[in-house]
Design an enzyme around this catalytic site. Structure first.
Site, PDB file in Angstrom:
ATOM      1  N   LYS A 177      -9.448  -2.763   1.893  1.00  0.00           N
ATOM      2  CA  LYS A 177      -9.209  -1.572   2.720  1.00  0.00           C
ATOM      3  C   LYS A 177     -10.080  -0.400   2.272  1.00  0.00           C
ATOM      4  CE  LYS A 177      -5.855  -3.911   4.619  1.00  0.00           C
ATOM      5  NZ  LYS A 177      -5.965  -4.521   5.935  1.00  0.00           N
TER       6      LYS A 177
ATOM      7  N   ARG B 113       0.840  -1.191   0.000  1.00  0.00           N
ATOM      8  CA  ARG B 113       0.000   0.000   0.000  1.00  0.00           C
ATOM      9  C   ARG B 113       0.880   1.248   0.000  1.00  0.00           C
ATOM     10  NH1 ARG B 113      -1.825   0.855   4.410  1.00  0.00           N
ATOM     11  NH2 ARG B 113      -1.152  -0.964   5.580  1.00  0.00           N
TER      12      ARG B 113
ATOM     13  N   TYR C 121      -1.316  -3.494  -6.776  1.00  0.00           N
ATOM     14  CA  TYR C 121      -0.996  -4.345  -5.621  1.00  0.00           C
ATOM     15  C   TYR C 121      -2.006  -4.249  -4.481  1.00  0.00           C
ATOM     16  CZ  TYR C 121       2.211  -7.258  -2.957  1.00  0.00           C
ATOM     17  OH  TYR C 121       2.783  -8.321  -2.295  1.00  0.00           O
TER      18      TYR C 121
ATOM     19  N   CYS D 166       1.238  -7.577  11.669  1.00  0.00           N
ATOM     20  CA  CYS D 166       1.574  -7.796  13.092  1.00  0.00           C
ATOM     21  C   CYS D 166       1.034  -9.138  13.565  1.00  0.00           C
ATOM     22  CB  CYS D 166       1.001  -6.691  13.970  1.00  0.00           C
ATOM     23  SG  CYS D 166       1.949  -5.168  13.893  1.00  0.00           S
TER      24      CYS D 166
ATOM     25  N   SER E 260      -1.197  -3.708  10.193  1.00  0.00           N
ATOM     26  CA  SER E 260      -0.850  -4.633   9.110  1.00  0.00           C
ATOM     27  C   SER E 260       0.469  -5.338   9.412  1.00  0.00           C
ATOM     28  CB  SER E 260      -0.707  -3.866   7.796  1.00  0.00           C
ATOM     29  OG  SER E 260      -1.924  -3.253   7.457  1.00  0.00           O
TER      30      SER E 260
END
Ligand code: SAT
Ligand code: MN
Length: 609
Positions: free
Chosen positions: A224, A73, A215, A268, A266
């Protein structure tokens, strides 16, 4: 079925108008059939964009390598383009919608020349569920179509649900690389230069316009963009919660089940936690979702969660039989890999897969790559944000309830991030509002999931929503408080916890083994919900007593004391940082209630010193 058969006049006109602007060679409707999926993948393999993997080892799987500039991102090119800048708030990039639409319209003009335009009708959430939302994505990327077919429910059934005038969230996407007469990509991943990439959201009109990247979250617009950024706006207006959360089901040896959601930034370990195999005997964890939860009150006053997605877009590196066997099995067939290493016998390999690279690989940059363990500077074979796109149904730990249209009742909510210091293994809020305070102060070491933030530094990532909130984050905090105030029955609200699996010693060694051992913390959370756990009240909240959580192998009593200590000085610094660098960003949008919690925390800490 093709585009001409679409019965929805508004949708048809919207498609025709965008086709007139972008000038594609042809238009294809994504009908959701496996025949069409196979055909698309075959074409992509034949054109050299993708490698078909060994059917004996990875049946139905392909591997793509992206352009080196298009691997995650891009937050600095992501816009919340509300009419007023104040409504986007201090944590989002903003541009005037008229200006942004003008710039992007210029980019879209003729951008699909030489390409096929695909129309993807998709549902976020089970088809026909009252919680689900429909979107239609127009894209010129077959890779996006194939990924959307795994990640969402795509096709003719969605059009049937839309009928002749149903509501959908319109989503434009182009890779931003028109082809001249006779020109071909030659199998190279198409995308536009960084300064031409845009991932734009128009919250008032609920539109998504994306350009220039192929992507992940930049291009798979259901995830998202719709299920978080636009959905947060819908949720604010309609009184529910759209969150960056996994959903798991935990069952005790006595057979009692509870559902837990968890927000982590993100990369984690949400996917790992959602699919965890408990190390404590008799306990079971099953998966409902690994990235997004939509939560609404049911008629019984309980908060219910659905996973709006149908697949996992998981981080590949570090995924091994030890760290996440369920994900490996989910991604062992019918999966799209992006930016991993490919072996000579056409299997996949990545750093942390649990075994050495067998022989010569093709790395994510399309170069030959042979593992050299003596060379500490060797570049990885897989990009750190390499991903697998795998159907959720293939996950061995998928819970029976995962597609239940009414969702699953949530007993507990976890917040967490990567924090090498200060934040203990687990603490619990006193109530919902205090839990909102904990969510608002979450910080985490930055990972590779976003391109333009420096990995390794700690940044505040409230509710793990920093890059995903479609409006002013101060107002979002208030919305969370309001949801608590509006709860039909405060007693039935989920309990809220702040966890940290990522503590390190001064020497940089992990203090807590994580992965399956996190089940020990989940057990304490479960027992808190049951009212049977041992706990103490501390200046920061409710915590386990030192013997309330069984120690995993290798964790000494000293380690456990450190993991469960209230580091008064560390927390005083934390308060100081929140007071000077974090909360002031929100100005008068910061709810007073949260400022009061910060004052109380500070005086508690000072009193304990
Ligand atoms: O946004 S992505 O879908 O590319 C992955 C993530 O950051 O969680
Ligand atoms: Mn995510």
């Amino acid at each position: 079925m093709n585009v001409n058969d679409i019965k929805h006049a508004g949708l048809k006109k919207w498609i025709e108008d965008f086709a007139a602007l972008t000038n594609p060679d042809e238009i294809i409707l994504a009908d959701g059939s496996s025949a069409q999926y196979d055909e698309l993948i075959d074409q992509q393999v034949a054109a050299g964009y993708a490698t078909r993997l060994n059917p004996a080892k990875k049946p139905g799987c392909v591997a793509y390598n992206s352009d080196p500039s298009d691997v995650a991102r891009v937050e600095k090119r992501t816009y919340i383009s509300s009419v007023k800048q104040e409504d986007a708030g201090p944590t989002n990039n903003w541009m005037d919608p008229t200006q942004l639409k003008k710039e992007m319209t210029d980019l879209y003009r003729g951008c699909m020349k030489g390409r096929t335009m695909y129309i993807i009708p998709f549902s976020m959430g089970p088809l026909g569920s009252p919680i689900s939302k429909i979107g239609v994505e127009i894209t010129d990327s077959a890779y996006v179509v194939a990924n959307m077919m795994i990640m969402t429910r795509v096709g003719v059934k969605v059009l049937e649900l839309l009928g002749t005038d149903g509501y959908y969230v319109p989503c434009y996407h182009s890779v931003g690389k028109p082809l001249a007469e006779g020109e071909s990509d030659n199998g190279k991943w198409p995308c536009a230069a960084m300064e031409h990439k845009y991932i734009s959201h128009f919250p008032e009109t609920r539109e998504i316009w994306s350009y220039g990247s192929g992507y992940g979250g930049n291009a798979l617009l259901g995830k998202k963009c719709l299920a978080l950024r636009i959905a947060t706006v819908l949720a604010r207006d309609e009184g529910w919660l759209a969150e960056h959360m996994l959903i798991l089901k935990i069952t005790s040896p006595e057979g009692k089940s509870r559902f837990v959601t968890g927000a982590f930034p993100s990369a984690c370990g949400k996917t790992n936690l959602a699919m965890l195999i408990p190390t404590i005997p008799g306990w079971k964890v099953e998966t409902v979702g690994d990235d997004i939860a939509w939560m609404k009150f049911g008629s019984d006053g309980q908060l219910y969660a659905i996973n709006p997605e149908a697949g996992f877009f998981g981080v590949a590196p570090g995924t091994s039989d030890d760290s996440n066997r369920n994900a490996l099995i989910a991604a062992s067939s019918n999966t799209i890999f992006t930016n991993v290493g490919v072996t000579e016998d056409k299997d996949i390999w990545w750093e942390g897969i649990g075994y050495d690279a067998p022989g010569k690989l093709i790395d994510w940059n399309d170069n030959e790559w042979v593992q050299d363990k003596t060379d500490k500077t060797q570049k990885p074979a897989a990009h750190p944000n390499a991903r697998f796109t795998a159907p959720a149904v293939q996950c061995p730990s998928i819970a029976a309830e995962w597609e239940d249209p009414k969702g699953v009742p949530v007993s507990a909510i976890l917040f967490g991030g990567r924090r090498p210091k200060t934040i203990p293994l687990v603490h619990q809020s006193h109530d919902w509002a205090h839990g909102v305070f904990l969510g608002s102060i979450v910080g985490s070491e930055v990972t590779a999931a976003a391109l333009d933030v420096k990995a390794g530094t700690i940044r505040r990532d409230p509710f793990a929503m920093l890059p995903f909130c479609g409006y002013n984050m101060g107002d979002y905090f208030q919305h969370w408080l309001d949801v608590g105030h509006a709860a039909p029955d405060a007693e039935k609200l989920p309990k809220i916890f702040y966890v940290n699996w990522f503590r390190k010693t001064a020497e940089g060694k992990w203090l807590w083994p994580g992965y399956g051992e996190n089940s020990r913390v989940l057990k304490w959370v479960f027992e808190r919900c049951e009212g049977t756990a041992k706990f103490v009240d501390t200046p920061i909240g409710i915590m386990p007593t030192i013997d309330a959580i069984d120690r995993p192998e290798g964790v000494t009593e000293e380690d456990m004391k450190e993991l469960l200590a209230v580091d008064l000085d560390g927390w005083i610094n934390e308060v100081e940082d929140i007071r000077t660098n974090h909360y002031p960003k929100f100005g008068n949008h910061l709810p007073k209630e949260l400022a009061v919690f910060l004052d109380t925390l500070e005086s508690n800490l000072k009193a304990a010193k």
